[in-house]
Scaffold this motif. Structure first.
Motif, PDB file in Angstrom:
ATOM      1  N   ASN A 208       0.706  -1.205  -0.055  1.00 45.25           N
ATOM      2  CA  ASN A 208       0.180  -0.117   0.068  1.00 45.25           C
ATOM      3  C   ASN A 208       0.888   1.025  -0.206  1.00 45.25           C
ATOM      4  O   ASN A 208       0.624   2.204   0.874  1.00 45.25           O
ATOM      5  N   VAL A 209       1.855   1.392  -0.902  1.00 44.09           N
ATOM      6  CA  VAL A 209       2.886   2.549  -0.952  1.00 44.09           C
ATOM      7  C   VAL A 209       2.778   3.331  -2.302  1.00 44.09           C
ATOM      8  O   VAL A 209       1.890   2.739  -3.232  1.00 44.09           O
ATOM      9  N   SER A 210       3.197   4.311  -2.371  1.00 44.85           N
ATOM     10  CA  SER A 210       3.103   5.305  -3.551  1.00 44.85           C
ATOM     11  C   SER A 210       3.966   4.883  -4.679  1.00 44.85           C
ATOM     12  O   SER A 210       4.909   4.059  -4.440  1.00 44.85           O
ATOM     13  N   ALA A 211       3.594   5.432  -5.901  1.00 48.21           N
ATOM     14  CA  ALA A 211       4.491   5.044  -7.168  1.00 48.21           C
ATOM     15  C   ALA A 211       5.759   5.501  -7.036  1.00 48.21           C
ATOM     16  O   ALA A 211       6.742   5.006  -7.368  1.00 48.21           O
ATOM     17  N   GLU A 212       5.772   6.916  -6.226  1.00 45.30           N
ATOM     18  CA  GLU A 212       7.146   7.426  -6.017  1.00 45.30           C
ATOM     19  C   GLU A 212       8.115   6.388  -5.088  1.00 45.30           C
ATOM     20  O   GLU A 212       9.162   6.264  -5.396  1.00 45.30           O
ATOM     21  N   GLU A 213       7.573   5.834  -4.238  1.00 45.17           N
ATOM     22  CA  GLU A 213       8.005   4.929  -3.344  1.00 45.17           C
ATOM     23  C   GLU A 213       8.446   3.817  -3.846  1.00 45.17           C
ATOM     24  O   GLU A 213       9.713   3.324  -3.658  1.00 45.17           O
ATOM     25  N   LEU A 214       7.526   3.055  -4.757  1.00 45.17           N
ATOM     26  CA  LEU A 214       7.927   1.902  -5.407  1.00 45.17           C
ATOM     27  C   LEU A 214       9.117   2.182  -6.515  1.00 45.17           C
ATOM     28  O   LEU A 214       9.996   1.510  -6.509  1.00 45.17           O
ATOM     29  N   LYS A 215       8.915   3.368  -7.108  1.00 41.29           N
ATOM     30  CA  LYS A 215      10.495   3.711  -7.955  1.00 41.29           C
ATOM     31  C   LYS A 215      11.579   3.774  -7.345  1.00 41.29           C
ATOM     32  O   LYS A 215      12.568   3.355  -7.688  1.00 41.29           O
ATOM     33  N   ASN A 216      11.522   4.477  -6.261  1.00 40.71           N
ATOM     34  CA  ASN A 216      12.699   4.534  -5.394  1.00 40.71           C
ATOM     35  C   ASN A 216      13.321   3.241  -5.019  1.00 40.71           C
ATOM     36  O   ASN A 216      14.533   2.863  -4.918  1.00 40.71           O
TER      37      ASN A 216
ATOM     38  N   LEU B 202       0.954  -0.430 -10.237  1.00 37.27           N
ATOM     39  CA  LEU B 202       1.474   0.724  -9.923  1.00 37.27           C
ATOM     40  C   LEU B 202       3.030   0.836 -10.197  1.00 37.27           C
ATOM     41  O   LEU B 202       3.596   1.687 -10.658  1.00 37.27           O
ATOM     42  N   LEU B 203       3.769  -0.471  -9.871  1.00 37.14           N
ATOM     43  CA  LEU B 203       4.953  -0.338  -9.923  1.00 37.14           C
ATOM     44  C   LEU B 203       5.358  -0.590 -11.588  1.00 37.14           C
ATOM     45  O   LEU B 203       6.392  -0.095 -11.579  1.00 37.14           O
ATOM     46  N   GLY B 204       4.578  -1.347 -12.368  1.00 36.04           N
ATOM     47  CA  GLY B 204       4.846  -1.353 -13.708  1.00 36.04           C
ATOM     48  C   GLY B 204       4.709  -0.083 -14.198  1.00 36.04           C
ATOM     49  O   GLY B 204       5.374   0.328 -15.234  1.00 36.04           O
ATOM     50  N   GLN B 205       3.769   0.999 -13.858  1.00 39.23           N
ATOM     51  CA  GLN B 205       3.591   2.099 -14.260  1.00 39.23           C
ATOM     52  C   GLN B 205       4.898   3.060 -13.844  1.00 39.23           C
ATOM     53  O   GLN B 205       5.427   3.851 -14.692  1.00 39.23           O
ATOM     54  N   ALA B 206       5.181   2.868 -12.533  1.00 33.48           N
ATOM     55  CA  ALA B 206       6.385   3.661 -12.242  1.00 33.48           C
ATOM     56  C   ALA B 206       7.590   3.257 -12.596  1.00 33.48           C
ATOM     57  O   ALA B 206       8.559   4.163 -12.793  1.00 33.48           O
ATOM     58  N   ALA B 207       7.924   2.157 -12.555  1.00 36.91           N
ATOM     59  CA  ALA B 207       9.266   1.503 -12.970  1.00 36.91           C
ATOM     60  C   ALA B 207       9.183   0.280 -13.844  1.00 36.91           C
ATOM     61  O   ALA B 207       9.369  -0.744 -13.367  1.00 36.91           O
ATOM     62  N   PRO B 208       8.675   0.706 -15.374  1.00 38.96           N
ATOM     63  CA  PRO B 208       8.506  -0.499 -16.113  1.00 38.96           C
ATOM     64  C   PRO B 208       9.886  -1.350 -16.480  1.00 38.96           C
ATOM     65  O   PRO B 208      10.773  -0.578 -16.257  1.00 38.96           O
ATOM     66  N   GLY B 209       9.768  -2.548 -16.553  1.00 41.89           N
ATOM     67  CA  GLY B 209      11.263  -3.315 -16.664  1.00 41.89           C
ATOM     68  C   GLY B 209      11.822  -3.533 -15.400  1.00 41.89           C
ATOM     69  O   GLY B 209      12.976  -4.443 -15.471  1.00 41.89           O
ATOM     70  N   SER B 210      11.372  -3.320 -14.305  1.00 41.86           N
ATOM     71  CA  SER B 210      12.077  -3.647 -12.816  1.00 41.86           C
ATOM     72  C   SER B 210      11.903  -4.930 -12.377  1.00 41.86           C
ATOM     73  O   SER B 210      11.139  -5.791 -13.013  1.00 41.86           O
ATOM     74  N   ARG B 211      12.723  -5.326 -11.463  1.00 42.63           N
ATOM     75  CA  ARG B 211      12.682  -6.779 -10.801  1.00 42.63           C
ATOM     76  C   ARG B 211      11.450  -6.748  -9.678  1.00 42.63           C
ATOM     77  O   ARG B 211      11.582  -5.933  -8.962  1.00 42.63           O
TER      78      ARG B 211
ATOM     79  N   ILE C 263      -0.358  -8.241 -16.007  1.00 47.33           N
ATOM     80  CA  ILE C 263       0.288  -6.877 -15.431  1.00 47.33           C
ATOM     81  C   ILE C 263       1.782  -7.083 -16.011  1.00 47.33           C
ATOM     82  O   ILE C 263       2.414  -6.118 -16.338  1.00 47.33           O
ATOM     83  N   VAL C 264       2.418  -8.213 -15.404  1.00 47.36           N
ATOM     84  CA  VAL C 264       3.896  -8.303 -15.752  1.00 47.36           C
ATOM     85  C   VAL C 264       4.341  -8.282 -17.282  1.00 47.36           C
ATOM     86  O   VAL C 264       5.347  -7.475 -17.732  1.00 47.36           O
ATOM     87  N   ALA C 265       3.418  -8.822 -18.241  1.00 50.31           N
ATOM     88  CA  ALA C 265       3.727  -8.495 -19.533  1.00 50.31           C
ATOM     89  C   ALA C 265       3.639  -7.155 -19.986  1.00 50.31           C
ATOM     90  O   ALA C 265       4.464  -6.862 -20.804  1.00 50.31           O
ATOM     91  N   ARG C 266       2.496  -6.621 -19.753  1.00 48.86           N
ATOM     92  CA  ARG C 266       2.108  -5.142 -20.306  1.00 48.86           C
ATOM     93  C   ARG C 266       3.341  -4.329 -19.837  1.00 48.86           C
ATOM     94  O   ARG C 266       3.560  -3.569 -20.621  1.00 48.86           O
ATOM     95  N   HIS C 267       3.752  -4.302 -18.523  1.00 48.87           N
ATOM     96  CA  HIS C 267       5.086  -3.704 -18.341  1.00 48.87           C
ATOM     97  C   HIS C 267       6.184  -3.891 -18.383  1.00 48.87           C
ATOM     98  O   HIS C 267       7.305  -3.312 -17.780  1.00 48.87           O
ATOM     99  N   GLN C 268       6.421  -5.158 -19.074  1.00 48.78           N
ATOM    100  CA  GLN C 268       7.689  -5.882 -19.245  1.00 48.78           C
ATOM    101  C   GLN C 268       8.485  -5.944 -17.875  1.00 48.78           C
ATOM    102  O   GLN C 268       9.636  -5.641 -17.730  1.00 48.78           O
ATOM    103  N   LEU C 269       7.738  -6.255 -16.727  1.00 44.64           N
ATOM    104  CA  LEU C 269       8.311  -6.476 -15.477  1.00 44.64           C
ATOM    105  C   LEU C 269       9.064  -7.789 -15.579  1.00 44.64           C
ATOM    106  O   LEU C 269       8.755  -8.676 -16.359  1.00 44.64           O
TER     107      LEU C 269
END
Length: 423
Positions: free
Chosen positions: A107-115, A133-142, A181-187
């Motif tokens: 339950n955290v923000s997009a900014e926190e997920l990106k960081n 939200l992680l996919g939107q904020a940091a696409p391709g992340s682990r 979701i993983v596929a759409r954001h290339q996570l």
């Protein structure tokens, strides 16, 4: 150092070359005191559960984030998790590099997920919304997804984290949505994790939940996901009722069962990644006590009260969970006292719920005594607050040499107002 009631700390030489009353005189009251040798022993209980390649203890830093303790924990071979930008910051201060930090949040923000994605090895999410939200904020992340195994365990409903009546985890039936979701954001889905609860003393539910997560991992591997981490969570209990002879959790039996299960699964699947357990309490609870001073003793009708400077702003667990902490009593010239009388230990906060130990059979407590609340190393200082504008206490570490050193100074009145903007 035998005193009024000190059998347990005497038995483990908790205070080393120090005396608890002298520690209070030197560093102030109340005071958190930790023992390095006890901390290292608890770490080794866990790291020795399995010698399987890839098995690691991922310390849950929310239990205690003092960097001096974190450095010791790292030196024992543990990695670490963080649940907030603040925990991430102190993990870094303690010397953990990016590759040794897992971000476990909810339950955290997009900014926190990106960081988190930028500064941690992997980010764990526990809902479809957070994955999106992680996919939107940091696409391709682990990413690691926390699934709910449908099994919960713990000493209180407030610490049960698995099953249908908890906010945590993704239902395994939602795997198709996770894949989408993983596929759409290339996570990069590199891990799965779970947590069933805290302070369980029997290994059965934990081992049962392991099987659930391994089944999910096997399914994901068959679908082509490059899993690197399978995290079974923590929650291992330790004996808070020491003066009643409460037995320890059988870590040898747990290790035998855990190692056997993992070794068989590796042979079956060919998995070459890491296995995490995620303990917090077991690592640090027993290495810490909180010392306080008795400032008043009185009777209200038949009830005897001993009033201390350990309010729930210093130790919140009894108020939050009705948690039990054993009590030791020290006084100048004190001698072991086997007499018992029913007493209630209370703190200095203006709340009726400020109770440390209710109707407890203890040797008679006197004004001026120093008391210790045992097993306060986990969820002790980290839950402390400045309610009533009480200052948070100092922390002291008894090193392997038996000598005390300050690892956090006591707060000052200026600290209370440091963030205020005064016209």
């Amino acid at each position: 150092m035998a005193n009024v009631r000190s059998t347990y700390t005497d038995s483990v030489q908790f205070y080393g070359q120090e005396d608890p009353r002298e520690l209070v005189a030197r560093f102030g009251s109340p005071l958190y005191v930790y023992n390095e040798n006890v901390l290292r022993s608890c770490c080794r209980d866990l790291t020795s559960l399995s010698d399987l390649p890839g098995f690691q203890v991922n310390y849950s830093a929310k239990a205690n984030t003092n960097p001096s303790l974190l450095r010791i924990i790292r030196s024992e071979g543990c990695v670490v998790d963080a649940m907030s930008p603040g925990e991430l910051y102190v993990n870094q201060l303690a010397g953990f590099p990016k590759g040794e930090i897992t971000y476990v949040c909810n339950n955290v923000s997009a900014e926190e997920l990106k960081n988190a994605a930028e500064h941690c090895d992997v980010v764990s999410v526990d809902s479809l919304a957070q994955l999106e939200l992680l996919g939107q904020a940091a696409p391709g992340s682990r990413v690691m997804v926390r699934f709910n195994p449908g099994i919960g365990a713990g000493h209180s409903d407030k610490v049960v984290t698995g099953g249908k009546k908890t906010k945590f985890g993704v239902d395994p039936d939602m795997l198709p949505q996770v894949q989408d979701i993983v596929a759409r954001h290339q996570l990069c889905l590199v891990g799965v994790n779970q947590h069933i609860g805290s302070l369980f003393m029997e290994a059965g539910p934990y081992l049962e939940a392991m099987e659930v997560l391994l089944s999910m991992a096997e399914k994901l591997m068959a679908l082509g996901y490059p899993l690197e981490i399978i995290d079974f969570g923590g929650g291992f209990g330790m004996p808070y009722h020491k003066y009643e002879g409460q037995p320890r959790m059988d870590m040898q039996a747990l290790g035998k069962a855990l190692h056997g299960c993992l070794a068989a699964w590796v042979e079956k699947t060919g998995y070459k990644g890491r296995f995490f357990i995620e303990p917090g309490r077991y690592v640090v609870a027993e290495c810490g006590v909180v010392l306080g001073t008795v400032h008043a003793v009185k009777n209200n009708g038949p009830h005897r009260y001993a009033g201390t400077d350990i309010g729930f702003t210093v130790l919140a667990r009894p108020m939050l969970y009705d948690a039990f902490h054993d009590v030791e009593i020290y006084r100048d010239g004190g001698q072991p006292d086997d007499r018992l009388m029913e007493q209630t230990l209370v703190g200095n906060i203006c709340e009726s719920g400020d109770i440390l130990a209710k109707d407890r059979a203890l040797p008679p407590i006197e004004q001026g005594d120093v008391i210790a609340m045992l097993d306060a190393g986990a969820y002790g200082w980290v839950m402390a607050s400045t309610y009533n504008h009480r200052l948070r206490p100092a922390e002291v570490l008894i090193g392997a040499d038996g000598k005390a050193r300050l690892i956090r100074r006591r707060e000052t009145l200026e600290d209370l107002t440091a963030a205020l903007i005064l016209d």
